[in-house]
Design a protein around this motif. Structure first.
Motif, short mmCIF file in Angstrom:
data_model
loop_
_atom_site.label_atom_id
_atom_site.label_comp_id
_atom_site.label_asym_id
_atom_site.label_seq_id
_atom_site.Cartn_x
_atom_site.Cartn_y
_atom_site.Cartn_z
N ASN A 113 1.79 8.73 -3.87
CA ASN A 113 0.80 9.34 -4.78
C ASN A 113 -0.62 8.84 -4.52
O ASN A 113 -1.57 9.61 -4.60
CB ASN A 113 1.20 9.08 -6.23
CG ASN A 113 2.31 10.02 -6.67
OD1 ASN A 113 2.11 11.21 -6.77
ND2 ASN A 113 3.50 9.48 -6.85
N GLU A 114 -0.73 7.56 -4.20
CA GLU A 114 -2.04 6.99 -3.91
C GLU A 114 -2.71 7.71 -2.74
O GLU A 114 -3.91 7.89 -2.72
CB GLU A 114 -1.86 5.50 -3.59
CG GLU A 114 -3.13 4.72 -3.32
CD GLU A 114 -3.94 4.42 -4.57
OE1 GLU A 114 -3.46 4.75 -5.67
OE2 GLU A 114 -5.05 3.86 -4.43
N TYR A 115 -1.89 8.13 -1.76
CA TYR A 115 -2.44 8.72 -0.55
C TYR A 115 -2.08 10.19 -0.39
O TYR A 115 -1.77 10.66 0.69
CB TYR A 115 -1.99 7.89 0.67
CG TYR A 115 -2.52 6.48 0.63
CD1 TYR A 115 -3.89 6.24 0.55
CD2 TYR A 115 -1.66 5.38 0.64
CE1 TYR A 115 -4.39 4.94 0.49
CE2 TYR A 115 -2.15 4.08 0.58
CZ TYR A 115 -3.52 3.87 0.50
OH TYR A 115 -4.01 2.59 0.44
N GLN A 116 -2.14 10.95 -1.49
CA GLN A 116 -1.88 12.39 -1.44
C GLN A 116 -2.85 13.11 -0.51
O GLN A 116 -2.48 14.05 0.20
CB GLN A 116 -1.97 12.98 -2.85
CG GLN A 116 -0.74 12.71 -3.69
CD GLN A 116 0.44 13.54 -3.25
OE1 GLN A 116 0.47 14.75 -3.37
NE2 GLN A 116 1.44 12.87 -2.69
N ASP A 117 -4.09 12.68 -0.52
CA ASP A 117 -5.10 13.35 0.32
C ASP A 117 -4.73 13.18 1.80
O ASP A 117 -4.75 14.14 2.57
CB ASP A 117 -6.47 12.72 0.03
CG ASP A 117 -7.60 13.62 0.48
OD1 ASP A 117 -7.40 14.85 0.53
OD2 ASP A 117 -8.67 13.09 0.81
N GLU A 118 -4.35 11.97 2.18
CA GLU A 118 -3.97 11.70 3.57
C GLU A 118 -2.68 12.43 3.93
O GLU A 118 -2.45 12.77 5.09
CB GLU A 118 -3.78 10.19 3.78
CG GLU A 118 -5.08 9.39 3.82
CD GLU A 118 -5.72 9.15 2.46
OE1 GLU A 118 -5.11 9.52 1.41
OE2 GLU A 118 -6.83 8.59 2.43
N LEU A 119 -1.83 12.66 2.91
CA LEU A 119 -0.55 13.32 3.17
C LEU A 119 -0.73 14.82 3.39
O LEU A 119 -0.02 15.44 4.17
CB LEU A 119 0.38 13.05 1.97
CG LEU A 119 1.88 13.09 2.23
CD1 LEU A 119 2.61 12.19 1.24
CD2 LEU A 119 2.44 14.48 2.09
N HIS A 120 -1.71 15.41 2.71
CA HIS A 120 -1.84 16.86 2.77
C HIS A 120 -2.95 17.37 3.69
O HIS A 120 -2.95 18.53 4.06
CB HIS A 120 -2.10 17.43 1.36
CG HIS A 120 -0.97 17.19 0.41
ND1 HIS A 120 0.32 17.53 0.70
CD2 HIS A 120 -0.93 16.61 -0.82
CE1 HIS A 120 1.10 17.18 -0.32
NE2 HIS A 120 0.37 16.62 -1.23
#
Lengths: 381, 437
Positions: B199-206
């Protein structure tokens, strides 16, 4: 088949858009006995192949029945899993990292009815739907990739060889007679989405012919600099070719430098490698990821090539079965496949398995190669 | 009567192991019957065409799938893999056959209500065929058409509170072992950390912003059941730094044969009675244990926490109380420059919310890799290209002997100017006063 809208408005894609919400919170999916005892488990025991008992500090017990499955799974099959979970497990179920399905119950009396139910279910073709096993010193499910069912670069199928191998290894899925657990993995090309490089036994798809060049389309389909840069051995260079009266930008491949990784094809669809005779399987062995006793190890190539024999890959499954039996006969208790091979020496490994040692098995890829040659006068005859 | 003859695939229906061919066939039949009057949004006979195209691959010994096109959902650069069949006229049901990666819950626990919702969605808007699960850990929806992608994403997020996983040059969907949920070996809560960082890195994931893919995996102990040490750019492995807890009475029970060794995992072999000397003491890789006068002694200072003794006698030996994790970096599969195992970067960190000691390391590594990494260069390859020292320098971690198996065996040290007294600027004429040309 009329289109049914979800409510999404393509005219206003950002309207009511929900993004970046992540996965569901794991806690809502814990069975009550797991939730109550999380972080407070005292010990576990494998009661029989496929059945685990975990005991909490509170005295609570959870019994897990593990069963194998094809990771390629229909919604009909998942609904059947749900039906079983509702019937026996209060509506909870989980999957393991190795594509096994785990049904958990909170009392020993519930174990046998669950196993009987699971083992009674068969597909129309005759195979088990939910064979119980895959624990302890045996062979659990094979982790694998997509293969011919969904991938653009495979050198072999995945689900087919896995089915064929697990049929042959089935007795060791159902029992725990081996010296230690033995992990088999399959990756259908050396991109290794299945990361087979640290498995006791690895089945790896491999191409053996350099890419064909679709010159007429290459410059339109691909970024030539990316295709050139993709090659780990610098075998690809830009060039111009004449087709009819047209001079086209394309690439040339120094074929003797090709290691058949297919990385160029990933970047450039006009460089296909796949070939009926060229493609097949490499067998690797002796890897592990656990830190137990010895360090994690990479798998080593023990058979350079076996053909794709559809639909049952007999040479591959024979080879694996042979290696498993040699290991079962020769290894000490707790010794992993690679630890056994290192203890007896790889020269003895080829002896006892009867596998042929060919020049392909001597590393010639860059610096790591030197460290695999024998720099001692110690060896076995 | 099946739409396509599949004589080769049919041979994979026999034998005991669950047959994926039988399963696809049952899905094809159920779609044909359509007992629940589903208004299928992809072709009703899609599963027939899956079998048909796979049979053709069995005949040719080659795949019939083309590269992915650029398909996806608005605002995301991952989670959807475009896939097209190279024989669309023969198999129109799978002409488009895109994959959707659905971010699995940590630990892969489910309740049936939620699983059924996913099944309903995928039967309605896709092929009904899945992977449970993909290699990285996602639930994989296998096969839908371009027009359905936004619809599926909308329903996943609006009705099911569920997001997509990663693909491409993104953070890939993190995955974890069962951890504290049902394992006494776990040294930290893998599910909590996996879920938090996902969740912390949703931006990096998407949204792809990295040189290449980047994987996190979370193993609760050095047994490494999710293979983080071999498969993740950043591997989080549970460990402890105090003493193994010993219950001498339980040790005696193992020695006396009351408890099965190795938690019963060898029950079907003929290994004879348990021998603590042979099976535990002699196999300890650091030789730090002894069993004398009915008492087990461990020289914990010399223990490297390999887990063997604990695995063999789980009722007698338990992990220490001061637990945390080690961070290893750079593991990857062979493509391109050969396989790499994770290398130890942080020997020990406590695992405490809000996990700042961990996110600081992650972000420092990403800063360095995004600055220095070449296109399609994995972290492990960058570490090899620039050197482990360069990484330590970039992330501000001091070197310790734990970082290496052994010191270097060549003296080719790249001294830096500020490490050498007087620096490197010298006067050759001054030198020549004492040394003739």
């Amino acid at each position: 088949m009329a289109f049914v809208s979800s409510g999404y408005n393509p005219e206003k894609p950002m309207e009511n858009r929900i993004t970046d919400i992540g996965p569901k919170h794991y806690e809502q999916f814990y069975p009550p006995v797991i939730k109550a005892n999380k972080g407070k488990w005292a010990y576990h025991e494998v009661l029989q192949a496929g059945v685990l008992k975990h005991v909490a500090e509170s005295g609570d017990e959870v019994y897990t029945v593990r069963c194998g499955g094809a990771r390629l799974m229909s919604v009909t099959h998942i609904r059947e899993i749900c039906e079983i979970a509702d019937k026996h497990c209060d509506g909870y179920v989980r999957w393991t990292t190795r594509n096994n399905i785990e049904f958990m119950v909170d009392a020993e009396a519930k174990v046998k009815p669950l196993i009987d139910d699971l083992e009674s279910r068969k597909f129309a073709g005759g195979s088990y739907k939910f064979p119980v096993g895959g624990t302890g010193a045996g062979i659990t499910n094979i982790v694998h990739t997509q293969g011919w069912i969904h991938c653009h670069t495979p050198a072999t199928d995945a689900s087919g060889p896995v089915k064929a191998a697990m049929d042959v290894l089935f007795d060791d899925f159902k029992s725990m007679r081996l010296p230690a657990h033995l992990r088999v993995s399959l990756a259908c090309c050396l991109n290794m989405c299945g990361a087979v490089h640290c498995s006791d036994i690895a089945i790896l798809g491999y191409h053996r012919k350099p890419p064909m060049l679709d010159h007429e389309y290459l410059d339109k389909m691909c970024e030539i600099p990316l295709a050139v840069a993709a090659c780990p051995t610098a075998a690809i260079r830009p060039t111009k070719v004449e087709i009819g009266d047209k001079k086209l930008n394309s690439v040339a491949v120094k074929q003797e430098r090709c290691m058949f990784c297919g990385n160029c094809y990933t970047m450039c669809p006009s460089m296909p490698l796949a070939d009926t005779e060229g493609d097949g399987i490499v067998i690797m062995a002796g890897g592990k990821v656990s830190n137990r006793i010895s360090y994690p190890k990479f798998s080593k190539v023990v058979v350079a090539f076996l053909p794709n024999e559809v639909p049952r890959w007999e040479s591959t499954t024979d080879c694996i079965k042979n290696m498993v039996e040699a290991y079962a006969a020769g290894a000490n208790k707790y010794e992993r496949f690679g630890e056994w091979a290192e203890r007896i020496g790889w020269e003895r490994f080829f002896d006892v398995t009867g596998l042929e040692f060919t020049h392909h098995l001597i590393d010639d890829f860059r610096d790591p190669a030197y460290y695999t040659w024998r720099q001692t006068s110690q060896f076995k005859f | 009567m099946a739409k396509h003859e599949t004589p080769l695939l049919d041979q994979l229906e026999s034998g005991p192991w669950p047959s994926f061919v039988s399963d696809i066939k049952q899905e094809a039949e159920n779609r044909a019957k359509n007992a629940n009057n589903v208004e299928f949004q992809v072709k009703q006979d899609v599963c027939e065409d899956i079998l048909g195209v796979l049979e053709l691959s069995y005949k040719h010994g080659r795949t019939h799938w083309k590269h992915g096109g650029i398909v996806g959902v608005f605002g995301y650069g991952g989670g959807v893999i475009g896939r097209y069949c190279d024989q669309p006229e023969m198999f129109p049901g799978v002409a488009h056959f895109h994959t959707i990666r659905v971010n699995q819950p940590a630990g892969k626990f489910y309740n049936t209500e939620w699983l059924r919702n996913l099944c309903d969605l995928w039967e309605f808007r896709g092929s009904g065929i899945t992977n449970m699960h993909g290699s990285t850990g996602d639930i994989v929806f296998l096969g839908t058409v371009t027009e359905q992608l936004e619809e599926i994403f909308f329903e996943l997020t609006h009705k099911h509170g569920q997001d997509l996983g990663g693909s491409g040059s993104n953070l890939r969907t993190p995955s974890d072992c069962i951890g504290e949920a049902r394992c006494e070996y776990a040294c930290y809560d893998t599910q909590a950390l996996c879920h938090f960082l996902t969740n912390e890195y949703q931006d990096e994931l998407h949204r792809p912003a990295f040189p290449y893919k980047f994987k996190f995996k979370f193993d609760g102990c050095p047994n490494c059941c999710v293979a983080s040490i071999a498969r993740s750019d950043m591997s989080f492995i549970g460990t402890w730094r105090d003493d193994i807890q010993v219950d001498q009475e339980a040790v005696a029970a193992y020695v006396g044969g009351e408890f099965p060794p190795n938690a019963g995992a060898h029950k079907d072999g003929n290994w004879g009675p348990f021998d603590i000397q042979k099976e535990v003491i002699d196999l300890c890789p650091t030789d730090c244990m002894k069993y004398e006068d009915g008492k087990l002694e461990i020289n914990n200072k010399e223990c490297t926490r390999c887990m063997h003794c604990i695995n063999v006698m789980p009722r007698a030996l338990k992990k220490g109380k001061e637990t945390g994790l080690s961070i290893l970096v750079g593991a990857k599969a062979p493509i391109l420059d050969g396989a790499q195992m994770g290398s130890l970067l942080v020997p020990f960190v406590k695992v405490e919310e809000p996990y700042e000691e961990i996110t600081e390391v992650i972000e420092a590594i990403w800063d360095w890799w995004m600055e220095e990494g070449k296109n399609r260069e994995r972290l492990g390859e960058l570490i090899k290209r620039q050197g482990f020292q360069a990484m330590l320098d970039a992330v501000g971690i001091d070197p310790v002997p734990q970082h290496v198996k052994e010191p270097r065996s060549n003296p080719y040290i790249f001294w830096k100017e500020d490490e050498v007294p007087g620096g490197w600027q010298r006067d050759v004429n001054e030198f020549r006063k004492y040394h003739q040309r």
